[in-house]
Each structure stands twice: as C-alpha cells, then as structure tokens.
Design a protein around this motif. Structure first.
Motif, PDB file in Angstrom:
ATOM      1  N   ALA A  29       0.803  -1.179   0.112  1.00 60.46           N
ATOM      2  CA  ALA A  29      -0.106  -0.032   0.121  1.00 60.46           C
ATOM      3  C   ALA A  29       0.859   1.406   0.003  1.00 60.46           C
ATOM      4  O   ALA A  29       0.714   2.246  -0.839  1.00 60.46           O
ATOM      5  CB  ALA A  29      -0.854   0.006   1.124  1.00 60.46           C
ATOM      6  N   THR A  32       2.152   1.894  -3.520  1.00 58.64           N
ATOM      7  CA  THR A  32       1.304   2.528  -4.429  1.00 58.64           C
ATOM      8  C   THR A  32       0.866   3.925  -4.108  1.00 58.64           C
ATOM      9  O   THR A  32       0.830   4.842  -4.993  1.00 58.64           O
ATOM     10  CB  THR A  32      -0.225   1.693  -4.182  1.00 58.64           C
ATOM     11  OG1 THR A  32       0.315   0.099  -4.224  1.00 58.64           O
ATOM     12  CG2 THR A  32      -0.955   1.912  -5.318  1.00 58.64           C
ATOM     13  N   GLY A  33       1.025   4.090  -2.748  1.00 60.29           N
ATOM     14  CA  GLY A  33       0.609   5.505  -2.215  1.00 60.29           C
ATOM     15  C   GLY A  33       1.504   6.258  -2.760  1.00 60.29           C
ATOM     16  O   GLY A  33       1.526   7.468  -2.959  1.00 60.29           O
ATOM     17  N   THR A  36       1.513   7.616  -6.363  1.00 56.42           N
ATOM     18  CA  THR A  36       0.429   8.236  -6.331  1.00 56.42           C
ATOM     19  C   THR A  36       0.602   9.634  -5.878  1.00 56.42           C
ATOM     20  O   THR A  36       0.318  10.832  -6.457  1.00 56.42           O
ATOM     21  CB  THR A  36      -1.003   7.947  -5.848  1.00 56.42           C
ATOM     22  OG1 THR A  36      -1.218   6.561  -6.067  1.00 56.42           O
ATOM     23  CG2 THR A  36      -2.148   8.841  -6.090  1.00 56.42           C
ATOM     24  N   LEU A  37       1.363   9.737  -4.793  1.00 51.11           N
ATOM     25  CA  LEU A  37       1.731  10.906  -4.098  1.00 51.11           C
ATOM     26  C   LEU A  37       2.741  11.875  -5.159  1.00 51.11           C
ATOM     27  O   LEU A  37       2.407  13.070  -5.066  1.00 51.11           O
ATOM     28  CB  LEU A  37       2.356  10.721  -2.788  1.00 51.11           C
ATOM     29  CG  LEU A  37       2.754  11.888  -1.752  1.00 51.11           C
ATOM     30  CD1 LEU A  37       1.277  12.718  -1.446  1.00 51.11           C
ATOM     31  CD2 LEU A  37       3.378  11.527  -0.691  1.00 51.11           C
ATOM     32  N   LEU A  90      -5.571   8.850  -3.614  1.00 52.87           N
ATOM     33  CA  LEU A  90      -4.331   8.615  -2.429  1.00 52.87           C
ATOM     34  C   LEU A  90      -5.147   8.143  -1.371  1.00 52.87           C
ATOM     35  O   LEU A  90      -4.824   7.339  -0.487  1.00 52.87           O
ATOM     36  CB  LEU A  90      -3.760   9.899  -2.280  1.00 52.87           C
ATOM     37  CG  LEU A  90      -2.427   9.882  -1.426  1.00 52.87           C
ATOM     38  CD1 LEU A  90      -1.379   8.857  -1.972  1.00 52.87           C
ATOM     39  CD2 LEU A  90      -1.743  11.283  -1.180  1.00 52.87           C
ATOM     40  N   ILE A  93      -6.471   4.630  -1.516  1.00 50.82           N
ATOM     41  CA  ILE A  93      -5.316   3.664  -1.339  1.00 50.82           C
ATOM     42  C   ILE A  93      -5.275   3.412   0.257  1.00 50.82           C
ATOM     43  O   ILE A  93      -5.185   2.337   0.658  1.00 50.82           O
ATOM     44  CB  ILE A  93      -4.002   4.132  -1.838  1.00 50.82           C
ATOM     45  CG1 ILE A  93      -4.010   4.216  -3.461  1.00 50.82           C
ATOM     46  CG2 ILE A  93      -2.870   3.293  -1.310  1.00 50.82           C
ATOM     47  CD1 ILE A  93      -3.058   4.764  -4.003  1.00 50.82           C
ATOM     48  N   LEU A  94      -5.349   4.464   1.194  1.00 50.36           N
ATOM     49  CA  LEU A  94      -5.025   4.193   2.600  1.00 50.36           C
ATOM     50  C   LEU A  94      -6.241   3.538   3.033  1.00 50.36           C
ATOM     51  O   LEU A  94      -5.973   2.514   3.618  1.00 50.36           O
ATOM     52  CB  LEU A  94      -5.068   5.589   3.132  1.00 50.36           C
ATOM     53  CG  LEU A  94      -5.252   5.671   4.743  1.00 50.36           C
ATOM     54  CD1 LEU A  94      -4.137   5.168   5.196  1.00 50.36           C
ATOM     55  CD2 LEU A  94      -5.441   7.135   5.106  1.00 50.36           C
ATOM     56  N   ARG A  97      -6.459  -0.304   2.083  1.00 44.84           N
ATOM     57  CA  ARG A  97      -5.263  -1.100   2.970  1.00 44.84           C
ATOM     58  C   ARG A  97      -5.913  -1.513   4.101  1.00 44.84           C
ATOM     59  O   ARG A  97      -5.921  -2.841   4.460  1.00 44.84           O
ATOM     60  CB  ARG A  97      -4.059  -0.170   3.363  1.00 44.84           C
ATOM     61  CG  ARG A  97      -3.484  -0.681   4.617  1.00 44.84           C
ATOM     62  CD  ARG A  97      -2.565  -1.948   4.245  1.00 44.84           C
ATOM     63  NE  ARG A  97      -2.027  -2.355   5.361  1.00 44.84           N
ATOM     64  CZ  ARG A  97      -2.651  -3.412   6.207  1.00 44.84           C
ATOM     65  NH1 ARG A  97      -3.721  -3.656   5.956  1.00 44.84           N
ATOM     66  NH2 ARG A  97      -2.017  -3.909   7.288  1.00 44.84           N
ATOM     67  N   TYR A 110      -4.359  -3.336  -6.038  1.00 44.69           N
ATOM     68  CA  TYR A 110      -3.736  -1.818  -6.268  1.00 44.69           C
ATOM     69  C   TYR A 110      -3.241  -1.841  -7.775  1.00 44.69           C
ATOM     70  O   TYR A 110      -3.002  -0.774  -8.281  1.00 44.69           O
ATOM     71  CB  TYR A 110      -2.525  -1.922  -5.337  1.00 44.69           C
ATOM     72  CG  TYR A 110      -2.978  -1.573  -4.029  1.00 44.69           C
ATOM     73  CD1 TYR A 110      -3.561  -0.328  -3.705  1.00 44.69           C
ATOM     74  CD2 TYR A 110      -2.488  -2.228  -2.694  1.00 44.69           C
ATOM     75  CE1 TYR A 110      -4.005  -0.085  -2.493  1.00 44.69           C
ATOM     76  CE2 TYR A 110      -2.749  -1.701  -1.549  1.00 44.69           C
ATOM     77  CZ  TYR A 110      -3.787  -0.649  -1.496  1.00 44.69           C
ATOM     78  OH  TYR A 110      -4.262  -0.253  -0.222  1.00 44.69           O
TER      79      TYR A 110
END
Lengths: 945, 111
Positions: A29, A32-33, A36-37, A90, A93-94, A97, A110
């Motif tokens: 996670a 992936t985050g 994106t960030l 974002l 994604i959190l 998880r 993801y």
C-alpha cells in the motif's frame, strides 16, 4: 514534472504492487500510495502557473501519419480533475489497505486501481482526442477488472460485465463522434478543436457528432436511459465504489461534456438533449434512491441523481450554469467519497448495509456518525456545508430558466435528495437499534476513518469559506470550460428576494415530510410494478448472444468445405462487382512469342493438372502428377529468366513429394467417393469461376505496362555497387530485403518446431499413439526394404551432393544459387540416406540435433545483422571487400554471405526436422526392423546359420 | 506466351480450389499445393514474363527482367513447403486421433 509523466506514472506504478505484496501489505500500500503522491506533487507544482492562466503542454509524436500524437496539456479543468483523481485516489489507497480482508489479493487490487487511475489521469490531461479515446477505453477495461474484483461473487461478475458492455458500447459510439469532430476541425488536437467551435456547430455533421459523443458521455456518467449499470456496479468492494462513483469513472462523462462545452454547447440541440437527460436523471435517481434499503444502492442512485444535476447545469449552456457545474463537481466528489467510505465502515463493522436492519449506531460509532452527518447534510444541501452552496446556486440557475417545468422538476429532485439524505442519517444512526446481532459494532481504527474524516473536513471548510478553499480552483476550471475568464462569487446568503432561498426551504420541508411518510410510501413503491433495467438488459443481451451464436453456428458449422465455398463465393462476388463497376481498356504490351518447347511444357502442365483433379482419388498417382506439375513449373521459371526460382522450385518439389509419400504411407491410399453429383457440380462451378478470374487477372496484368516505374531499376543499378553481388535476386534476399528474409527463416524455423511438437504429441500415450502402434499397412511391403543398388548409389552420392550444395551456396551471390537452394539440396542428399539405409542407420551417424541447426541458422543471421551495429551502421547493413590468398584467385567476401549461411542452416534444419519427424512416426508404427542400425554387411550374413 | 502462363495459372487455381473443397484431408493438402504453385507463378508473372534476360548482372546483357517478384517468390516457395509440412503433420495427427481423415466435424457437412 511533465504532464505526460504525470499521466504515465500511475501506469508505471501499476507494476509495483504485484512485486511489493511479497514484502507485506503495508509495503504494498505504501508503494502504491507513494507513486500516487509523486504524481500528485508533480501536478500541484504546476498549480500556481495554471492558476495564473498558463497552459502546460507536452508533445510526443506517436503516429503523425494518423494525426495521433501523445500530447498532453494541463489547464484549469485538467488540474481540477487530476487533483480529484490523484487526491481521492491517495485517500482510497489508504482506506483500501484497511478495508480489504486477509483473503483478498491486495497486489492485484492495487494494480487494477493504478491502471484505472492512470487511465483517468490520461483522459483529463490528453490534448489529442484519439489519445483521449485510448484512455477512455482503458477506463472501461480497468473498471471492469475493479468492479469484478471479487470474482467469486456472481453479482460482481454480472455488474462488471454490464458496466463494460454499457460504457464500452458508448465508448465505441464516441470514437465515431470524435473522428467526425476531428474531420470537421481538421485536427485531432483538442487545443485546435476548441478554437474551431463555430465551424463545428455550423457543420452538417454537427448533430451526428453531438449524438455520438453524448452517447459516450451519458453511458459513462450513467445518465438516463443508461443509468441502470451504476447501481449494479455496487457489487464491487467499497473502496472501488467510493473511487469510481464519486470522483472518477462516472465523472469522466461529465469531464468530456465540460471539456467540449465551448465547442458543442449553446445550440438548441445541445440544450434540449443535455438538459432533459440531466433533469430526468436527477429526478429519477433521487426518487429511486429514497426507496433503496441498501446503503450503497441509496448512494449509487444519489450519485446518478447528482450527475444528472451537473449534466443539466452544463446543458443550460450559460457561463454561470457551467461555473456552478464545476463547483458542484468538487463538492459532490468530496461528500460522496466520504459517504461511500462511511457506508463501507458501517458494512465492515455492523456486517450489514441494509438500512432496515441498522439504526441506533450513533452511540456505538460516534466518529462514523459525525462523518456521515456532515457529508449527508451536505448532500441534502443544508448550510453551512459545501453541498448547500452549489445546490443553492443550481436552484438559482434553474429558477431563471424557462419553461417553468425545469425549476419545478429541479425542486422535486432537490426535495427527494433531502429526503434520502435524511433517511440515510436518521435510519442508520438515530432511533433504536434494530439488529439482534449480539456483537456490538464500534468505530474502526484511524486507517479506515482517516480518509473520510479528511473529506468531511473539506466539506466543512469549503462550506464555511468557499472563496478561500475552492473559489480559485473553480475559477480556473470554469475559465477553461467556458473559454473566458470567470470570477465566481459564492455567497451563503442570496437575500430574501432570491427564489433559491424559498426553493431550498420548500425542499427541506418537503424532504422532512417525505421522510415522515416513508413507511407508507415505501409500501406503495414496493407494490408498484416498474421496468427493471437489469432484466431488460439481460433480455437484450441474451437475444444478441443467441443471434450471434446462430449466425456463428450456421457459418462455422464444422464443415471446412462450406466455409471455403462461402469465402470463395464472397471473393468472387466482390471481384465481379469491382470488375463490372470499373472501366477497361485493351492491353497494349506486345506479346512474347511461343516456342514449340514451351508449348510442349505447357501441354504437359495442363494435362498433369487436369489429371490431378480427375484422378485425385488414387492418391499415389496424384503425387506423381503433382511432381510433373512442379517440374513443369520449374522448367517454366528457368525459361522465363528466373534460374534461381527454377532451382528452388525443383528442390522444394523433391522435398514435398518425399514428405507427402511419407504421410501417404499411413493415410488411406484412395479417397472414397463421397460427394453427390450436385456437390461436385457446385464445386466445379466455384473452381472454374475462380480459375477463370485468376487467369483473366494475370493475363490482363501481363499484357499491360507498369503503371508506375518499378523499383527493379534501383536494385539492378545498385546490386553490384552496394551489395557486392551480380545475382540480383540473391542480393535482394540477403541484402536489400534482408530483414524480410530474416523474418521468413524465423517463420520456417517455427514451422519446423511446430511439426516436431505435433509429433511429440502424437507419440505420447493416448488414442492416437494406440492407433499408431496397432497400425497395419494396407499395402504389401516391398520385397527388399533397403535395395542394395539404392544404398550404394546414395552413399556414393552423398559427398558429391554435399559438395554441390556448398558450391551452390558459395556461388549464390553472383550466379544462380544461394542459401535457400543449397539448404534444400543438402537436405535432400541427407534425406536420401534415410530413405535408402533406414532411419536407425542414419540417425546413428547424424549426431547433430536439427533443432540446433535451425537455432544456429537464425542466430547466425541475427548476429550478422547485429554486427553492422559495431560498424556504426543500422541493423543488417552489409559490407564486402576483395581478398587475395595464394594460390586462390582474387575473391570477394561479403557479410551478406554470412547472413546467407544463416539462411542455409535454417532451411537445412527445418526440412530435416520436418522429414525426420515423419520418420519417427514410421518407426513407432511397428517398423521395428528400422530401429537397428542397418548396414550393408547385414546383407551378406547368411540367413540360416 | 502470356496466354500460356495465364491459362496455366487459371487451371492450377481451379484444380486447387476444386480439391480444397473435397471432404478428406489428403485432397485438401494437394489442393493447397496446387494453389501455392498458382500463386507463386501469379506473383512471378506480375513482374511481366520475358525469356532469356535473367537478372544476373553481366557486361554483355542487353536488359534484365524484374528481379523483385523473383525474390519474393523464392521465399514464398520455401515457406509454402513449411506450410505444407505442418498441414501434413496435422492431417496425420487428426487421422490417428480420429481414426479417419475427414476434414468436417460432423456428418451433416458430408454429403
């Protein structure tokens, strides 16, 4: 960061989760985050410039011939959408998880999510409508994967299929619409199209393009009558619903309407179609939403309704309405994503999403309650939340739009919207607990409520200080939509004389009344029959599937002859039409004289061909006649100035006949008479027509001069100087068109490997192998398996044949010959050993693997090609030079000869592998005498010692 | 001469087409071989036919025929051998697998 990189980053990121999941769910996670960030930061770095009104562009030519460039641009609208997509992405994604359970494959999730994110970012940043279409279809595909993520749920699979069919189908219509748009504007670049609004609206094709593009946008944004797919897509995991149905997928259609607003909007057609579709969707979604008991279904119909609202605003065609639409896009994304996530939390903790079984959760889950209340009141349009502001502005716009039906319906929609929002809050959290579940639900950890809480905070902040927290981005986006500078003024208080105030009050009062009447209305609703979207869809789909199946079964019924006949008749029909619809003039080219030898050859060819057709039941005889045909063809080549072809044809002929003979050994020796006279007549008619057509075509071709100068001149002029050889055909093969030849020998190698694989399959235990073992020859064997004369002759010929082969190979560059022919000649020399002395004898002496020879051939050819890189030239550039080594005469060496060596090896290996595979079958078929190495000495051993 | 070439191409095509419409694998393969001949000669002849002018460069040659179709056909001949070999192998496999050499799936197709 370049806008192109921002769009590509999520795609690159899609590769990581599958790897990182091995390091654990948190790492997966986090990676992936992080990607994106990174994209989000890259995007926000551009924000100051974009807000100043600049447009950031990046352009990579992809297929310039088609007008397809990978060009990206970032303006206010793109910034708004990309921020929503990446920002909410974002948060999702959190949330995901902690939402996904241990059993769910998180890496896969993801990966799909990132693919989807990339596709969405691509849509909103594309500057080329063809590129946009590619991303558009990618969102349909990746959302299919996301919605059907829980593969074990039939509803998930059905929902995914429906979403794909509807949005994908709409996408196809949109492709057509976009192509028309591009044709009118003369470019596929959005920036050009946006300038060409006048011309497009004046075009005859405007309405067609508009309808097709709207089909794409409406299917994607679930507008009536395509709204039915969205609630079924709720079978997806909640993070997917929260992402797809708040900020992304369904907003893609809205985005497109906004993007093309300067081009398409403003005409009566636009106003009528878009406004009425939006209005109907808004009211319908709100009404149905009130009667849904599933939390997610309620939110789904609410989404449908709010999308209708935005569509309607864009449909009005005024700048003020478009600005409100942009503002509502921001607000809807924030409160709807929060609500979806909160609904997911309730489902996760209370193990139910059914409103009728929930209730009284406010003490048990205070945080979730607070989030839902804030977001829900915003959805209802109550102050001081952001939904209030945009709804107020919407009512204001609607109130000033004629006819009276529009404000009335908008008010109706708003009333139901209040009702379902209140119901969501009241029936879930207030009142007594309705579930008997002994397990008491409680608020989850921060991981789950963090993301919706952040969004709820935004809802409040934008609601309280709209100009500080949203005004600037709304201005930037609305300026991009309307094509002129916009400075939105967002007020809480419009004054007592504003119709919006009274409409709002009426909506709230009506909504409360509806909520009070809900039990009675619900009974009435359940009792009323209504069309069910899914049933209609399934029926239509079933019909289509049956229709397609029927057509396929009729055309593809398993009868090869029928397919071929059908295909041939079609080709004949089309050719006849082309012939009759064109004009013709007689050929002017002088005919070549006919010499008696050629006439005799022609007679032999014709007679043998006819014989093949008439006597094809006797298969051995057919083979003999085929041999005659092949021989005559090669004589023809030789006579008509093609010595290389003649050599190739005759050596291939030998190999083919040997191959067929080996096969015929097993197959029946005659073909039974099956066909009826009618069928034969039909087949002769088709065959005759095809033959006549072909003959006429080639005759017409040969009696006319070339329409354009041929490229032959170039090859003839440069063969010696550039390629270093005088045999132009060979130079073309190994030099000018070496790339083609390289491909061809690769194909040949693959074909031979395929034959080997088929043989392996046959020789594996199974019915085929059993039949092979029990196979009995239906013709008596010859008295002498290995005739002494033939054995002696072939063994004596072998070195001579090999030498001839090498000779042909070496001379090939300058006189007829070359790798192809040499390979065939050597192969035939080797095959003769098999034939004369038996498989075992030859195999024992021939220790090189044929696979290896094929591989070596392809590798040598490739290495020769790569070699030119070291000389700083492009792949497969050849070179040559002259050398003198005593006592030889001065001779020439070309790198092309090395390439030709690759050709030689591949051809040799391929022919040998094919023929020896067949021989292996023969060995298996009980011909055990062959497995022992046969030698001539055996002949002289006394039989009865 | 052109007429001879054209009529040969036509007849070879016709015979090939007739044979690929048969119901057993062997005639179908033979038919494809015939069609390969016809196609190869067709492509070759599209470069226009002429006798005695091979595309071998020399000082005393007056003219040359078009070498391009020849190069194309040369590889086509070799590839068509590969194709025929694969087909023969598939036909053999089908014969041993099914016990007969029909090319149709069901009896309905066979008349």
């Amino acid at each position: 960061m370049s806008p192109a990189l921002i769009a590509v980053l999520p795609f690159l990121g899609a590769l990581l989760p599958g790897l990182m999941i091995r390091a654990g769910r948190n790492a997966c996670a986090a990676t992936t985050g992080f990607v994106t960030l990174l994209a989000l930061i890259g995007l926000l770095l551009h924000a100051p410039a974009v807000l100043r009104g600049e447009v950031i562009t990046a352009r990579i030519d992809w297929l310039p011939q088609l007008g397809l460039t990978a060009s990206f641009f970032l303006d206010g609208l793109g910034l708004l959408f990309a921020t929503l997509i990446l920002g909410i992405g974002l948060l999702i994604i959190l949330y995901a998880r902690f939402y996904l359970s241990e059993r769910d494959p998180m890496g896969q999730f993801y990966t799909y999510l990132m693919l989807f994110q990339g596709a969405m970012t691509g849509i909103v940043l594309s500057d080329n409508i063809l590129l946009l279409l590619v991303f558009w279809e990618l969102t349909s595909l990746s959302s299919f994967l996301l919605i059907g993520y829980w593969k074990h749920l039939p509803e998930g699979r059905q929902g995914a299929r429906m979403a794909l069919a509807v949005t994908g189908g709409g996408g196809l219509a949109m492709i057509a619409g976009m192509l028309i748009l591009g044709q009118i504007a003369g470019s596929y670049d959005l920036t050009v199209i946006l300038q060409a609004g006048e011309a497009i609206r004046a075009s005859d094709w405007y309405l067609t393009a508009l309808v097709l593009i709207l089909l794409g946008a409406f299917t994607k944004s679930a507008q009536f009558p395509f709204h039915f797919w969205l609630p079924h897509a709720m079978a997806a995991p909640t993070p997917v619903s929260a992402y797809l149905h708040s900020a992304t997928m369904v907003k893609a259609g809205i985005f497109l309407l906004a993007r093309l607003w300067p081009v398409l909007a403003g005409t009566p057609e636009w106003v009528w179609i878009v406004t009425s579709a939006g209005l109907i969707t808004m009211v319908l979604g709100a009404v149905i939403g009130l009667f849904k008991d599933d939390l997610k279904a309620l939110l789904a119909f609410s989404t449908v309704s709010h999308l209708g609202l935005i569509t309607m605003l864009l449909g009005f065609g005024t700048k003020a309405a478009a600005t409100v639409a942009v503002f509502h896009i921001v607000n809807h994304a924030s409160f709807k994503a929060a609500l979806f996530m909160a609904a997911g939390i309730v489902d996760h903790e209370a193990h139910s999403r059914n409103i009728k079984r929930l209730g009284g959760l406010r003490h048990l889950m205070p945080i979730t309650f607070a989030i839902t209340t804030i977001a829900g009141l915003s959805m209802a349009g109550l102050p001081p939340f952001n939904g209030f502001l945009s709804k107020e502005m919407m009512l204001e716009e609607a109130a000033h739009t004629a006819p009276w039906l529009i404000p009335a319906l908008a008010l109706l929609g708003a009333t139901f919207s209040v009702a379902y929002s209140f119901r969501l809050i009241a029936h879930t959290f207030l009142g007594p607990r309705r579930s008997n579940d002994p397990h008491l639900p409680h608020d989850p950890g921060f991981g789950l409520w963090g993301a919706p809480a952040f969004l709820a905070l935004l809802v409040v902040l934008i609601g309280l200080m709209p100009m500080t927290f949203a005004g600037w981005i709304v201005d930037a986006a609305a300026s991009a939509v309307t094509g002129g500078p916009v400075a939105a003024k967002i007020y809480h208080w419009h004054g007592l004389d504003s119709p919006a105030l009274w409409m709002s009050l009426a909506a709230v009062g009506g909504g409360l009344a509806l909520l009070g009447l809900h039990p009675a209305l619900d009974r009435l609703w359940q009792a009323t029959p209504r069309p069910e979207g899914k049933r209609i869809f399934d029926a239509a789909f079933g019909l289509l599937t049956r229709l397609a199946g029927g057509v396929t079964r009729r055309l593809h019924g398993g009868a090869l002859g029928q397919y071929l006949a059908l295909a041939l008749v079609t080709i004949l029909g089309v050719s006849l039409y082309a012939f009759l619809s064109g004009s013709h003039s007689p050929g002017a080219r002088a005919l070549q004289p006919v010499e008696p030898v050629m006439a005799a050859g022609w007679l032999a060819l014709m007679a043998a061909s006819l014989g093949v057709a008439l006597l094809h039941r006797q298969r051995l005889l057919t083979l003999v006649l085929i041999g005659v045909v092949g021989l005559m063809v090669s004589v023809g080549f030789a006579y008509l100035s093609a010595p290389d072809l003649a050599l190739t044809q005759i050596s291939v002929e030998v190999a083919t006949v040997i191959l067929m003979l080996l096969a015929l050994n097993f197959l029946p020796k005659t073909t039974p008479a099956h066909s009826s006279t009618a069928r034969k007549t039909r087949d002769w008619a088709i065959a005759g027509a095809t033959g006549l057509g072909t003959a006429a075509l080639i005759y017409a071709l040969m009696t006319r001069d070339f329409a354009f100068p041929t490229i032959a001149e170039y090859h003839l002029a440069n063969s010696k100087t550039l390629g270093g050889g005088t045999n132009v055909v060979n130079v073309i093969l190994v030099d000018f068109r070496g790339y083609d030849t390289f491909g061809e020998i690769t194909v040949l190698g693959i074909a031979a490997t395929l034959i080997f694989a088929l043989t392996e399959t046959l020789l594996r235990p199974g019915p085929a192998n059993d039949r092979l073992r029990n196979w009995k020859s239906d013709t008596p064997d010859a008295g002498d398996r290995h005739p002494l004369m033939m054995v002696v002759a072939t063994r004596m010929m072998l070195p001579i044949a090999l030498m001839v082969g090498i000779y042909i190979f070496l001379r090939g560059h300058n006189v007829p010959g070359g790798g192809f022919i040499a390979g065939l000649v050597v192969a035939i020399a080797l095959v003769m050993q098999y034939m004369a002395s038996g498989f075992g004898w030859t195999a024992a002496r021939q220790r090189i693997d044929y696979h290896g020879i094929i591989g070596a051939g392809v590798l040598v050819a490739a290495a020769t090609g790569i070699g030119s890189w070291f000389a700083g030239r492009p792949f497969m550039t050849s070179n040559y030079g002259y050398f003198e080594i005593w006592p030889l005469e001065k001779f020439e060496l070309a790198t092309a000869a090395l390439f030709d060596l690759g050709v030689f090896l591949t051809v040799l290996g391929a022919v040998m592998l094919a023929l020896s595979s067949l021989s292996r079958i023969a060995t298996r078929a009980g011909q055990t005498t062959n497995t022992e190495a046969y030698d001539m000495q055996d002949k002289f051993q006394p039989e009865d010692k | 001469m052109e007429l001879l070439v054209a009529s040969s191409v036509g007849l070879m095509t016709a015979v090939g087409v007739y044979l690929i419409l048969r119901l057993r694998s062997f005639p179908v393969i033979v038919g494809l071989t015939m069609i390969s001949y016809a196609c190869n000669v067709f492509i070759f002849a599209s470069g226009r036919v002429v006798a005695g002018l091979p595309p071998i460069l020399s000082k005393d040659a007056a003219a040359y025929t078009d070498p391009m179709p020849q190069a194309l056909v040369l590889t086509a001949i070799v590839i068509s051998f590969g194709m025929t070999a694969v087909l023969v192998m598939m036909a053999l496999g089908a014969f041993f697998e099914a016990g007969d050499d029909r090319v149709d799936l069901d009896e309905e197709g066979a008349e």
